[in-house]
Write a protein that holds these residues in place. Structure first.
Motif, mmCIF file in Angstrom:
data_model
loop_
_atom_site.group_PDB
_atom_site.id
_atom_site.type_symbol
_atom_site.label_atom_id
_atom_site.label_comp_id
_atom_site.label_asym_id
_atom_site.label_seq_id
_atom_site.Cartn_x
_atom_site.Cartn_y
_atom_site.Cartn_z
ATOM 1 N N THR A 150 -3.899 8.031 2.479
ATOM 2 C CA THR A 150 -3.796 6.994 1.458
ATOM 3 C C THR A 150 -3.537 7.589 0.077
ATOM 4 O O THR A 150 -4.090 8.621 -0.275
ATOM 5 C CB THR A 150 -5.088 6.160 1.429
ATOM 6 O OG1 THR A 150 -5.280 5.576 2.720
ATOM 7 C CG2 THR A 150 -5.007 5.054 0.399
ATOM 8 N N LEU A 151 -2.667 6.921 -0.676
ATOM 9 C CA LEU A 151 -2.375 7.284 -2.055
ATOM 10 C C LEU A 151 -2.660 6.094 -2.959
ATOM 11 O O LEU A 151 -2.625 4.945 -2.507
ATOM 12 C CB LEU A 151 -0.879 7.623 -2.219
ATOM 13 C CG LEU A 151 -0.322 8.797 -1.445
ATOM 14 C CD1 LEU A 151 1.200 8.809 -1.559
ATOM 15 C CD2 LEU A 151 -0.900 10.092 -1.957
ATOM 16 N N THR A 152 -2.876 6.376 -4.223
ATOM 17 C CA THR A 152 -2.930 5.296 -5.201
ATOM 18 C C THR A 152 -1.502 4.986 -5.628
ATOM 19 O O THR A 152 -0.584 5.792 -5.416
ATOM 20 C CB THR A 152 -3.738 5.703 -6.450
ATOM 21 O OG1 THR A 152 -3.043 6.764 -7.116
ATOM 22 C CG2 THR A 152 -5.156 6.111 -6.083
ATOM 23 N N ARG A 153 -1.337 3.853 -6.255
ATOM 24 C CA ARG A 153 -0.012 3.513 -6.772
ATOM 25 C C ARG A 153 0.445 4.568 -7.781
ATOM 26 O O ARG A 153 1.599 4.977 -7.776
ATOM 27 C CB ARG A 153 -0.027 2.136 -7.412
ATOM 28 C CG ARG A 153 1.320 1.753 -7.966
ATOM 29 C CD ARG A 153 1.338 0.393 -8.608
ATOM 30 N NE ARG A 153 2.712 0.065 -8.932
ATOM 31 C CZ ARG A 153 3.167 -1.139 -9.091
ATOM 32 N NH1 ARG A 153 2.355 -2.160 -8.938
ATOM 33 N NH2 ARG A 153 4.418 -1.338 -9.383
ATOM 34 N N ALA A 154 -0.460 5.011 -8.639
ATOM 35 C CA ALA A 154 -0.118 6.018 -9.655
ATOM 36 C C ALA A 154 0.336 7.323 -9.012
ATOM 37 O O ALA A 154 1.287 7.966 -9.486
ATOM 38 C CB ALA A 154 -1.303 6.254 -10.588
ATOM 39 N N GLN A 155 -0.313 7.738 -7.939
ATOM 40 C CA GLN A 155 0.097 8.968 -7.242
ATOM 41 C C GLN A 155 1.498 8.816 -6.667
ATOM 42 O O GLN A 155 2.324 9.719 -6.781
ATOM 43 C CB GLN A 155 -0.898 9.310 -6.127
ATOM 44 C CG GLN A 155 -2.231 9.780 -6.633
ATOM 45 C CD GLN A 155 -3.261 9.876 -5.515
ATOM 46 O OE1 GLN A 155 -3.356 8.990 -4.647
ATOM 47 N NE2 GLN A 155 -4.034 10.948 -5.530
ATOM 48 N N HIS B 178 0.842 -1.192 0.000
ATOM 49 C CA HIS B 178 0.000 0.000 0.000
ATOM 50 C C HIS B 178 0.880 1.245 0.000
ATOM 51 O O HIS B 178 2.064 1.184 0.315
ATOM 52 C CB HIS B 178 -1.041 -0.011 1.119
ATOM 53 C CG HIS B 178 -0.497 -0.055 2.497
ATOM 54 N ND1 HIS B 178 -0.055 -1.200 3.098
ATOM 55 C CD2 HIS B 178 -0.323 0.930 3.415
ATOM 56 C CE1 HIS B 178 0.361 -0.928 4.324
ATOM 57 N NE2 HIS B 178 0.219 0.349 4.539
ATOM 58 N N TRP B 179 0.268 2.360 -0.365
ATOM 59 C CA TRP B 179 0.983 3.620 -0.546
ATOM 60 C C TRP B 179 0.265 4.690 0.247
ATOM 61 O O TRP B 179 -0.963 4.742 0.298
ATOM 62 C CB TRP B 179 0.997 4.003 -2.032
ATOM 63 C CG TRP B 179 1.611 2.949 -2.875
ATOM 64 C CD1 TRP B 179 2.920 2.868 -3.249
ATOM 65 C CD2 TRP B 179 0.979 1.809 -3.441
ATOM 66 N NE1 TRP B 179 3.136 1.745 -4.012
ATOM 67 C CE2 TRP B 179 1.953 1.073 -4.145
ATOM 68 C CE3 TRP B 179 -0.336 1.329 -3.442
ATOM 69 C CZ2 TRP B 179 1.667 -0.088 -4.826
ATOM 70 C CZ3 TRP B 179 -0.622 0.158 -4.112
ATOM 71 C CH2 TRP B 179 0.373 -0.539 -4.804
ATOM 72 N N GLU C 236 5.904 3.474 0.116
ATOM 73 C CA GLU C 236 5.379 2.224 -0.407
ATOM 74 C C GLU C 236 5.734 1.203 0.656
ATOM 75 O O GLU C 236 6.915 1.049 0.994
ATOM 76 C CB GLU C 236 6.039 1.870 -1.739
ATOM 77 C CG GLU C 236 5.560 0.550 -2.304
ATOM 78 C CD GLU C 236 6.219 0.252 -3.636
ATOM 79 O OE1 GLU C 236 5.519 0.245 -4.648
ATOM 80 O OE2 GLU C 236 7.460 0.033 -3.644
#
Length: 103
Positions: free
Chosen positions: A82-87, A3-4, A19
């Motif tokens: 929380t972030l998305t992987r793309a972010q 998770h990011w 990450e």
């Protein structure tokens, strides 16, 4: 599961981007300092381990810094966003380019 997320440390005016693996260990870490978000760290645990095995850890850390040495769950006053992987990847790529160019 990976998770990011990001977390802000106001005492040093640093945004930490992480990450993290399923055990809470930091796999990759970015630190952006100050109001302009100047990259000061963009480190990968795997790269650091390879650099250490090759006797080049000092060079690696001088360029990219290092990752946290404890699982995230052990940190006090940690408030993740929380972030998305793309972010995360966008911040990672920008920080790596800046550190590699010496900017």
């Amino acid at each position: 599961m990976t998770h990011w997320f990001r977390s802000y440390w106001d005492e040093a005016d640093i945004w930490f981007y992480f990450e993290v693996d399923e055990s809470g260990w930091v796999v990759r870490q970015v630190e952006l300092q100050g109001p302009d978000g100047v990259p000061v760290v963009a480190a990968s645990l795997e790269e650091w381990q390879h650099a250490q095995a090759a006797g080049r850890v000092n060079h690696y850390e001088a360029t990219y810094g290092g990752t946290a040495e404890r699982p995230v769950q052990e940190w006090d006053e940690h408030f993740p966003h929380t972030l998305t992987r793309a972010q995360f990847e966008a911040v990672w790529e920008q920080a790596r380019r800046a550190l590699e160019s010496g900017a």
